[in-house]
Design an enzyme around this catalytic site. Sequence first.
Site, short mmCIF file in Angstrom:
data_model
loop_
_atom_site.label_atom_id
_atom_site.label_comp_id
_atom_site.label_asym_id
_atom_site.label_seq_id
_atom_site.Cartn_x
_atom_site.Cartn_y
_atom_site.Cartn_z
N GLU A 28 3.23 2.77 14.80
CA GLU A 28 4.63 2.43 14.55
C GLU A 28 5.58 3.35 15.30
OE1 GLU A 28 6.06 2.31 10.45
OE2 GLU A 28 8.08 1.81 11.14
N ASP A 83 0.81 -1.22 0.00
CA ASP A 83 0.00 0.00 0.00
C ASP A 83 0.85 1.26 0.00
OD1 ASP A 83 0.83 -0.86 2.63
OD2 ASP A 83 -0.42 0.74 3.46
N SER A 86 3.24 -8.48 8.65
CA SER A 86 2.53 -7.61 7.71
C SER A 86 3.62 -6.73 7.12
CB SER A 86 1.47 -6.78 8.44
OG SER A 86 0.86 -5.88 7.53
N LYS A 98 -6.10 -0.44 6.83
CA LYS A 98 -4.91 -0.12 7.62
C LYS A 98 -4.84 1.38 7.86
CE LYS A 98 -0.31 0.88 6.48
NZ LYS A 98 0.96 0.64 5.78
N GLU A 141 -2.10 0.33 13.54
CA GLU A 141 -0.64 0.41 13.39
C GLU A 141 -0.06 1.64 14.09
OE1 GLU A 141 0.91 0.39 9.38
OE2 GLU A 141 2.97 0.46 10.09
N TYR A 186 4.90 6.24 5.01
CA TYR A 186 4.26 5.26 4.12
C TYR A 186 3.32 5.89 3.12
CZ TYR A 186 4.71 0.38 3.49
OH TYR A 186 5.11 -0.81 3.03
N LYS A 227 -0.84 -4.08 14.37
CA LYS A 227 0.38 -4.09 13.54
C LYS A 227 1.43 -3.22 14.22
CE LYS A 227 2.08 -3.02 8.91
NZ LYS A 227 1.83 -3.29 7.51
P1 13P Z 1 7.46 -2.16 6.39
O1 13P Z 1 7.28 -3.64 6.61
O2 13P Z 1 8.23 -1.82 5.15
O3 13P Z 1 7.90 -1.43 7.61
O4 13P Z 1 6.01 -1.60 6.05
C1 13P Z 1 4.89 -2.12 6.61
C2 13P Z 1 3.83 -1.10 6.61
O5 13P Z 1 2.75 -1.35 6.14
C3 13P Z 1 4.09 0.21 7.21
O6 13P Z 1 2.94 0.96 7.29
#
Ligand code: 13P
Length: 363
Positions: free
Chosen positions: A190, A34, A301, A147, A188, A363, A230
């Site tokens: 992160e 994505d 993922s 997501k 997610e 992203y 995630k």
């Molecule tokens: P990476 O596995 O490259 O970190 O990306 C996963 C993802 O969807 C980040 O939003």
Amino acid sequence: MTHQFPALSAAQKKDLHETALRIISPGKGILAADESVGLMAKRLAQVGVENTEEHRRQYRQILFSADDRINSCIGGVIFFHETLYQHSDTGVPFVKIIKDRGIMVGVKVDKGVIPLAGTCGETTTQGLDGLSDRCAQYKKDGAVFAKWRCVLKISDTNPSKLAIAENANVLARYSSICQQNGIVPIIEPEILPDGDEDLKRCQYVTEKVLSAVYKAMSDHHVYLEGTLLKPNMVTPGHSCSTKYTPEEVAMATITALRRTVPPAVPGVAFLSGGQSEEEASIHLNALNNCPLVKPWTLTFSYGRALQASALKTWRGHKENENAATEQFIKRAEVNSLACQGKYTGGNDSGEAGQQVYGSSHAY
Ligand code: 13P
């Protein structure tokens, strides 16, 4: 305190729970394909390919045209909006190609990060306006999960309380809207490993972020059985001088999850976060073999850690397409083993062993 007013029927809950379980059924994980148009520009530039809609389509086709070997490895594919409406060379919609293999279709619904004023470079994620209508449309167009990515940064002072609270809240609001539309939200938050923080610091921050996320989920009446998490793995920052074994990474990660993620959450599908393809597989394998009790399915993922070798092999040349697809299948198979704790390889010093890290990854 009031009670919860009914938001989802028993049938809606059952449907969400079953979809979540199908995506992470044994041996399966998620292909994150994505990347936004802007991120694809970066990816394609690395291999000397111009960032056009047609090149993005050709590249996605390399992944989606993988043969039946991926059917037992990939339970879901996350699409970007543009890709959801693209077709193969022979005119078959990508969505149909994926669905026909029994793989669930997902879509990125956030609209990227924006600055949180008054913080030291922190962000929130936008995209709530009109989200319910977009989810309803995506559902009609074949998507059953979504997501939304939030980003937190580690420094001596970050993440701030504001960034933790704001990002937890927006993830919960997104999750609630998805579920109202019959879409399983992938949550997610992160934490970027951009600094020199050690494993302990990353674990501490991960625990604070995840506990805020699940408090917000509770506040927003999100049905946890119909969600997937995630997260980042707990790893040291990229410029940390201390090296840790996969077992240490696994122990820190599972400890953080056990302290914060309710067992009602059916699955945890880790992002790869700039680890090399090989490293991401080895860590996932170690996570599954960690001796602590783990009430969730632990899978992948991955974006970069499933695609890096495929992209480098392709380089925009038609004659490399099949070889590139093979590279993707290989990573899917390795990660399928790793998410069952059965990966015994792990000495790939070639392409798959190379770091794909870039700081402040968006992203
Ligand atoms: P990476 O596995 O490259 O970190 O990306 C996963 C993802 O969807 C980040 O939003």
